[in-house]
Design an enzyme around this catalytic site. Sequence first.
Site, short mmCIF file in Angstrom:
data_model
loop_
_atom_site.label_atom_id
_atom_site.label_comp_id
_atom_site.label_asym_id
_atom_site.label_seq_id
_atom_site.Cartn_x
_atom_site.Cartn_y
_atom_site.Cartn_z
N CYS A 74 0.81 -1.23 0.00
CA CYS A 74 0.00 0.00 0.00
C CYS A 74 0.84 1.27 0.00
O CYS A 74 0.32 2.37 -0.18
CB CYS A 74 -0.94 -0.01 1.20
SG CYS A 74 -2.00 -1.46 1.20
N HIS A 325 -9.12 3.41 -1.50
CA HIS A 325 -7.75 2.93 -1.39
C HIS A 325 -7.38 2.02 -2.58
O HIS A 325 -7.33 0.80 -2.43
CB HIS A 325 -7.59 2.20 -0.04
CG HIS A 325 -6.21 1.74 0.28
ND1 HIS A 325 -5.06 2.35 -0.22
CD2 HIS A 325 -5.77 0.71 1.07
CE1 HIS A 325 -4.00 1.72 0.25
NE2 HIS A 325 -4.40 0.72 1.02
N1 COA Z 1 -16.88 0.98 4.10
C1 COA Z 1 -18.18 1.34 3.98
N2 COA Z 1 -19.06 0.70 3.17
C2 COA Z 1 -18.58 -0.31 2.44
C3 COA Z 1 -17.23 -0.71 2.50
C4 COA Z 1 -16.38 -0.03 3.36
N3 COA Z 1 -15.11 -0.38 3.46
N4 COA Z 1 -17.05 -1.74 1.66
C5 COA Z 1 -18.24 -1.98 1.07
N5 COA Z 1 -19.16 -1.11 1.55
C6 COA Z 1 -20.57 -1.07 1.23
C7 COA Z 1 -20.82 -1.17 -0.25
O1 COA Z 1 -20.93 0.10 -0.85
C8 COA Z 1 -22.15 -1.89 -0.28
O2 COA Z 1 -23.17 -0.95 0.01
P1 COA Z 1 -24.63 -1.07 -0.67
O3 COA Z 1 -25.17 -2.40 -0.22
O4 COA Z 1 -25.36 0.12 -0.12
O5 COA Z 1 -24.36 -1.02 -2.14
C9 COA Z 1 -22.08 -2.85 0.89
O6 COA Z 1 -21.16 -2.25 1.81
C10 COA Z 1 -21.60 -4.25 0.53
O7 COA Z 1 -20.46 -4.13 -0.32
P2 COA Z 1 -19.53 -5.35 -0.67
O8 COA Z 1 -18.56 -4.92 -1.71
O9 COA Z 1 -20.41 -6.56 -0.97
O10 COA Z 1 -18.79 -5.60 0.71
P3 COA Z 1 -17.89 -6.81 1.10
O11 COA Z 1 -18.49 -7.44 2.32
O12 COA Z 1 -17.62 -7.69 -0.07
O13 COA Z 1 -16.51 -6.09 1.51
C11 COA Z 1 -15.05 -5.31 3.22
C12 COA Z 1 -16.46 -5.21 2.61
C13 COA Z 1 -14.97 -4.31 4.36
C14 COA Z 1 -14.84 -6.72 3.76
C15 COA Z 1 -13.99 -4.99 2.13
O14 COA Z 1 -14.24 -3.71 1.59
C16 COA Z 1 -12.56 -5.05 2.67
O15 COA Z 1 -12.02 -6.13 2.89
N6 COA Z 1 -11.92 -3.88 2.90
C17 COA Z 1 -10.53 -3.84 3.34
C18 COA Z 1 -9.61 -3.80 2.13
C19 COA Z 1 -8.17 -3.96 2.55
O16 COA Z 1 -7.83 -4.84 3.33
N7 COA Z 1 -7.30 -3.12 2.03
C20 COA Z 1 -5.88 -3.14 2.37
C21 COA Z 1 -5.68 -2.37 3.61
S1 COA Z 1 -4.06 -2.60 4.28
#
Ligand code: COA
Length: 378
Positions: A74, A325
């Site tokens: 990252c 991100h």
């Molecule tokens: N914050 C807020 N809302 C989020 C979100 C987040 N991080 N990620 C997804 N959403 C919302 C989407 O917009 C969607 O909303 P809607 O139903 O109104 O359309 C809903 O949540 C479901 O989205 P989806 O893509 O199916 O979520 P998911 O469960 O597959 O993934 C996380 C959610 C948090 C698990 C995923 O975004 C994640 O793993 N994030 C971390 C990424 C990471 O590790 N990056 C590296 C950092 S070091």
Amino acid sequence: MTKFGVHDTPMQELFGEAAFAAFDDAGVGPDEVEALYFGNAMGGQTENVTHLGPQVATHVGLAGKPVQRYEDACATSANAFKNAVEAVESGRHDVVLAGGVERCTPETGLDTDAMTRIFASASHRQYEQPTGLTFPAVFALLTKRHMHEHGTTEEQLAHVAVKNHGHGSLNPKAHFGKETTVEEALDGPVVADPFRLMDCCPFSDGASAVVVVSDDLADSFDAPVDVTGVGHATDVVPLADKDTPHVTQAARDAATTAYDQAAVTADEVDFAEVHDCFTGAEVLASEALGLVEDGQGGIAAAEGRTRRDGEMPINASGGLKAKGHPIGATGTAQIVELTKQLRGTAGDHQLSGVECGVAHNLGGDAATTVVSVMEGRA
Ligand code: COA
């Protein structure tokens, strides 16, 4: 920078959108740009695209020029930026482009499970990957330690999410334009205890780029800002091998270098963009950079001290949490944000009276960190 979010655009074109915007902003054409310092972290795994440097260089009119590609999870494009600054500082080049691109959404054909597995390749191959450790869990463990040491609470973490979503709602380039509340954040589904949905950054697509020029040439450009310090440090990778995991030592070391180069102290910093991949990561970063006292990161967020109208605005852009991100683009997007804030051109999310900003971009298990100090040009 492009808008961060979901893009149905090949990475070359996405990077081109940011690069051409940077050229326009600086008033240079590709002929005047001598080299490209380029970041892309995961393209080989996500889209079967490696050796992307010459491909993007050709797309932005830099065919034939030297291109160096960086990969630091990252912290990828912050490292590209650091090397661009050093190339100019050394006298090797006078005008260079630095930036990065990444696509992480299902537009790549990969869902959350697949992308989580790919991101986990940045953890320790022998000691962490076999345990199934993912990045939400890495930062959850660091945050749990902080909670244990300092009594940080889930409600304080929720305040970080509320703040950054509020900030992001003012930034048209942000992935999420929606605000949230403490109640909604605390009621969300658990991702990795103590993190719930609103504690996590999303998977995003996007690109960012900046033109870096020598001090001698800077005054011939419109509204230049000064890069006064760039620190870069690493830490051991396995969480289990870190002496005091929640202090994020690489961030402290990188900040010390950057502050020393800039001849500023943390007290002189007016605002910061920090790597809030998870709410707890912002708490740790704000302390590591000396922006709040050790142990006070969660309390400062809950008291509004790190809001855009607080004494130390953090992540006025919305941060990774709300701005998004796209990992290889995040570092130089922070530099874009610092530049706009220092120029007074950040639009609806402009801070008032800021003269010194700091950017903090980390990679992996907080194992690579780049901290940059930027100031308005006197
Ligand atoms: N914050 C807020 N809302 C989020 C979100 C987040 N991080 N990620 C997804 N959403 C919302 C989407 O917009 C969607 O909303 P809607 O139903 O109104 O359309 C809903 O949540 C479901 O989205 P989806 O893509 O199916 O979520 P998911 O469960 O597959 O993934 C996380 C959610 C948090 C698990 C995923 O975004 C994640 O793993 N994030 C971390 C990424 C990471 O590790 N990056 C590296 C950092 S070091």
